[in-house]
Scaffold this active site. Sequence first.
Site, PDB file in Angstrom:
ATOM      1  N   ASN A  59       0.820  -1.170   0.041  1.00 29.14           N
ATOM      2  CA  ASN A  59       0.078   0.266  -0.033  1.00 29.14           C
ATOM      3  C   ASN A  59       1.042   1.002  -0.282  1.00 29.14           C
ATOM      4  OD1 ASN A  59      -2.909   0.816   0.511  1.00 29.14           O
ATOM      5  ND2 ASN A  59      -1.339   1.883   2.250  1.00 29.14           N
ATOM      6  N   GLU A  60       1.214   2.016  -1.272  1.00 25.29           N
ATOM      7  CA  GLU A  60       1.477   3.374  -1.005  1.00 25.29           C
ATOM      8  C   GLU A  60       3.044   3.486  -0.959  1.00 25.29           C
ATOM      9  OE1 GLU A  60      -2.865   5.871  -0.867  1.00 25.29           O
ATOM     10  OE2 GLU A  60      -1.251   5.760   1.209  1.00 25.29           O
ATOM     11  N   PRO A  61       4.051   2.366  -0.804  1.00 26.67           N
ATOM     12  CA  PRO A  61       5.003   1.762  -1.055  1.00 26.67           C
ATOM     13  C   PRO A  61       6.078   4.263  -1.210  1.00 26.67           C
ATOM     14  CG  PRO A  61       4.460   0.959  -3.015  1.00 26.67           C
ATOM     15  CD  PRO A  61       3.086   1.304  -2.652  1.00 26.67           C
TER      16      PRO A  61
ATOM     17  N   ASN B 152      -3.670   4.783  -6.636  1.00 31.60           N
ATOM     18  CA  ASN B 152      -4.251   6.300  -5.992  1.00 31.60           C
ATOM     19  C   ASN B 152      -4.649   7.581  -6.258  1.00 31.60           C
ATOM     20  OD1 ASN B 152      -5.170   3.892  -4.414  1.00 31.60           O
ATOM     21  ND2 ASN B 152      -3.891   4.671  -2.697  1.00 31.60           N
TER      22      ASN B 152
END
Length: 539
Positions: free
Chosen positions: A199-201, A299
């Site tokens: 998630n959103e690295p 995203n």
Amino acid sequence: MPRTWCLFAGLIFAFVAPLRAQIDIEVAVDLSAPRTPISPLIFGFNHDLAGWQKATLRRWGGNSTETYNWVNNCSNSGNDYLQANSRWLARHMPAARRGEPAAVLTAFHEESVRRGVPSIVTLPLMGYVAADDLGPVLPGEAPPSRRWKRVVLEKGAPLSDQPDPSLDTVYLDEEVAYLTRKFGPAEGPTGIRFWALGNEPGLWAETHPLAQREPMKCREYVERAIAAARVVKRIDPTAQVVGFTAFGISEYARFHRAPDWETLRRERGYHWFVDYFLDEFARASAADGRRLLDVLALNYYGEDELERHGGLLGVMQSPRTLWDPGFREASWVGEVMANFTPIIPRVRDSVARYYPDTKIGFTEYDFALPDAYPGGVAMADTLGIFIDQGVFLAAAWPRVGHDLMTQAPARYAVAAHRLYRDFDGRGGTFGDLLLTATSSDTASLSAHASLDSHTGCVHLVLLGKTLHATDNVTVTLKGAGTDFRKVRAWGFDGATPQLQELSSVESIDGNRFVYTLPRQTSVHLVIEPAPAVGGPGRE
């Protein structure tokens, strides 16, 4: 006196007339062009909102999922809340279930199965997950320490349905195998269809600064993501892999603050990080002889400064950054990131060049003011853009307040989804085949169209983006090959997010009609075809 009064009246009219202005807009719907199917998976959500049960996809993601320990159901909140270890993700579960392996994921996916929709499940790739539920983690307890468990992608030993909670490690392949055995393969009726690669690295060093002390490097993340994708495909070849769930345009462009990006860009000649990510997965897939990435997922959140700099109109215009090459939004994105917009066409170009046939998804998205008309328009326009641009899946995350303990309402965000998925309160939905709709004044009105292949009705969503003016919309159905007879309308407006049936058009002449759209009103028009002439029993 009469002359003075006339002058005074003229002045009044000069000031009042603009408040009653009308805008003439042409909307053309082309029924002659090829009609591509619309993916139903774009109407997903990340969390369930009160009063809305018609999401077509449910995603289990967010910052805490990056540190979720499937063995004990604990996670770390990072900078969202005191760097705390807790069972926050299990807070709605009976206490007796919280000790079961993967209980949080099991409960989430069981609800998806009950609703008959697929799940996206996020895999923790940062490298560490929470070891306990003992509250805030102090700086001196950063990993490696007893407050954390190390994530290892492959166990290298037989996988167990009863993982040992005393171990210092948690195994990713064991987690995937456990849930695949529990629910069956992705191609089955109850299997987990999508697995997301973290998630959103690009933000890990900011969201979880204890576990990720330095900005993640491009090479390190992509190598880890490819290895995790191989784990998923080995255990369930029918599952689809989703990545990299980038948080926003700076992560699309340069993996946010990755220290090795500029070197990679110069060496390989990439335009942005998306190119590198796709290229590396394409190379790995070719080496393996199987596709390792199915959906390129991003995203996307409207910038907070849009409301300050562009006002309510700026919020309603902002989705154009996704598709319109002539648009510059009123934020830093419009000023300094123009080389990476419009976003979806740029992504499509990268897919075509580096990894053809990769689908496009948005695993989180939202805009300001989800409980006001401008936010509802922005959400509804984004859904229409996803339809027009051929996006495969999407999951909204309305920003319903920063306080984790409460939720502010997001009634207009729900109204936007209802406009497509339940416009009449009886399950009425947008059509299943894409039609091209063009508006002569995109700044004032967005138009999105489809065809219902079962009824022959044309569905046209018109989104009014003026605060004071009435839109006189002339709709022309081009290349129809059939006559249309009547228009029914449902919509919401600035006074209420509740969808209501609005004025209809009782007759259409030459497949052309005028619909008057009051200020701050958005509608779903159902344009009904005329009965076929002739048929059984007629000569």
